[in-house]
Design a protein around this motif. Structure first.
Motif, PDB file in Angstrom:
ATOM      1  N   SER A  74       0.944  -1.134   0.150  1.00 38.09           N
ATOM      2  CA  SER A  74       0.063  -0.481  -0.281  1.00 38.09           C
ATOM      3  C   SER A  74       0.912   0.561   0.237  1.00 38.09           C
ATOM      4  N   VAL A  77       2.784   2.070  -3.744  1.00 39.86           N
ATOM      5  CA  VAL A  77       1.688   2.123  -4.782  1.00 39.86           C
ATOM      6  C   VAL A  77       1.796   3.228  -4.816  1.00 39.86           C
ATOM      7  N   TYR A 139       1.884  -4.952  -9.879  1.00 34.84           N
ATOM      8  CA  TYR A 139       2.379  -3.223  -9.480  1.00 34.84           C
ATOM      9  C   TYR A 139       1.968  -2.378  -9.927  1.00 34.84           C
ATOM     10  N   LEU A 142      -1.861  -1.496 -11.074  1.00 37.96           N
ATOM     11  CA  LEU A 142      -2.339  -1.015  -9.641  1.00 37.96           C
ATOM     12  C   LEU A 142      -1.883   0.920  -9.822  1.00 37.96           C
ATOM     13  N   GLN A 205      -5.078   6.422  -1.574  1.00 37.67           N
ATOM     14  CA  GLN A 205      -4.949   5.534  -2.312  1.00 37.67           C
ATOM     15  C   GLN A 205      -4.478   4.230  -1.189  1.00 37.67           C
ATOM     16  N   ASN A 208      -7.542   2.612  -0.202  1.00 38.81           N
ATOM     17  CA  ASN A 208      -7.950   1.582  -1.649  1.00 38.81           C
ATOM     18  C   ASN A 208      -8.276   0.265  -1.888  1.00 38.81           C
ATOM     19  N   TRP A 211     -10.784  -0.821  -5.928  1.00 40.69           N
ATOM     20  CA  TRP A 211     -10.468  -1.671  -7.154  1.00 40.69           C
ATOM     21  C   TRP A 211      -9.482  -2.149  -7.796  1.00 40.69           C
ATOM     22  N   PRO A 212      -8.025  -2.134  -6.800  1.00 35.29           N
ATOM     23  CA  PRO A 212      -7.257  -3.016  -6.397  1.00 35.29           C
ATOM     24  C   PRO A 212      -7.170  -3.962  -6.230  1.00 35.29           C
ATOM     25  N   SER A 213      -8.762  -4.819  -5.592  1.00 33.45           N
ATOM     26  CA  SER A 213      -9.473  -6.185  -5.560  1.00 33.45           C
ATOM     27  C   SER A 213      -9.575  -6.529  -6.717  1.00 33.45           C
ATOM     28  N   THR A 216      -6.873  -7.248  -8.785  1.00 33.40           N
ATOM     29  CA  THR A 216      -4.744  -8.229  -8.864  1.00 33.40           C
ATOM     30  C   THR A 216      -5.738  -9.287  -8.077  1.00 33.40           C
ATOM     31  N   GLN A 222      -1.739  -7.681  -2.133  1.00 34.88           N
ATOM     32  CA  GLN A 222      -3.077  -7.015  -1.713  1.00 34.88           C
ATOM     33  C   GLN A 222      -2.310  -6.073  -1.132  1.00 34.88           C
ATOM     34  N   LEU A 223      -3.369  -5.270  -1.087  1.00 26.61           N
ATOM     35  CA  LEU A 223      -3.286  -4.170  -0.199  1.00 26.61           C
ATOM     36  C   LEU A 223      -3.407  -4.438   1.128  1.00 26.61           C
TER      37      LEU A 223
END
Length: 280
Positions: A74, A77, A139, A142, A205, A208, A211-213, A216, A222-223
């Motif tokens: 996290s 990114v 990455y 993202l 971010q 977030n 959107w990342p889920s 990815t 994972q964030l």
């Protein structure tokens, strides 16, 4: 009269203190719930401080899942996105405020229009574009998908509009290029705005989730938000290990609290400078 002034000041301070305590209480409850047992968390009346604090539950939650990886993902990114958004928003805002070209008004209108479009409306085309570029589950995907922000461009545009155009013309007369004018005149003059922009973007971010889920699937990417969900549900902690859930939530937001403490003076200075510029 002075007594009334002192009483009014004391009342304002008391109200502000009450508001501050009300806002800080959820964080206090989260941090102290990590030290309680399940029975103490659900007891009534609420237990403000446990009889026997379970300090080891923070360490237990830390080793239950790779939270160091979630937090590193996290933070990394978010920092990359902040850097790219600052650069892109500064260049775009400079173009629509202090450069003369045929489609200048059209670009300004497009920015305002984009500012009104919900983010969820571009998820499907954004996913398709990343799929065509083969950037899903990476990455790069993202970062690239968030490197341009209409909000950041709009914020920079509003800040650049407060700068006198005579300064830009003076730089052009001296032979300065557009890049030099942007990075040596405009950005330093509007530095507080970019500082607040960077802070807001980093927090957004870092937290977030959707959107990342969506783009990815690998656990290694994972964030924090997705990692917490995995810990809650897939790890079997949901509804069973609330002290560990509270501990994980507490140390994952700790970087944001630290960042706010380190930058609160910058935030206050930005408000003061903005007020002074408006008054001037």
């Amino acid at each position: 009269m002075r007594a009334w002034d002192r009483a009014g000041t004391a009342l304002r301070h008391a109200i502000l203190l009450a508001i501050a305590l009300a806002m800080a209480f959820p964080f206090y409850w989260m941090a102290t719930s990590a030290l309680k047992t399940n029975d103490e968390i659900w007891s009534f009346p609420p237990v403000l401080w446990p009889d026997s604090p379970q300090w080891g539950q923070y360490a237990e939650a830390w080793v239950e899942a790779p939270f160091w990886r979630y937090m590193a993902n996290s933070a990394g990114v978010a920092l990359a996105i902040v850097l790219l958004q600052v650069i892109n928003s500064a260049m775009m805002a400079y173009a629509v405020t202090h450069m003369n070209f045929r489609l200048q008004r059209l670009f300004s209108g497009a920015i305002l229009l984009g500012f009104m479009i919900p983010a969820t409306a571009v998820y499907l085309p954004g996913y398709v574009v990343l799929s065509k570029l083969q950037l899903l589950d990476s990455y790069a995907g993202l970062i690239v998908s968030n490197m341009v922000s209409v909000f950041a461009i709009f914020l920079a545009r509003q800040a650049f509009l407060q700068v006198s155009h005579e300064l830009i013309e003076a730089g052009q007369i001296d032979g300065a290029s557009h890049g030099r004018i942007l990075w040596t005149i405009l950005v330093p003059l509007t530095r507080p705005t970019f500082a607040v922009m960077a802070l807001i973007t980093f927090i957004d971010q870092y937290n977030n989730y959707f959107w990342p889920s969506l783009i990815t699937k690998s656990p290694e990417l994972q964030l924090v938000s997705a990692g917490l969900r995995s810990f809650f549900v897939e790890g079997g902690a949901y509804g069973l290990k609330w002290p560990l859930i509270m501990a994980a939530s507490a140390f994952t937001i700790a970087p944001l609290l630290l960042l706010f403490l380190l930058t609160q003076r910058t935030i206050m200075n930005s408000f003061n400078l903005s007020a002074g510029a408006a008054k001037g």
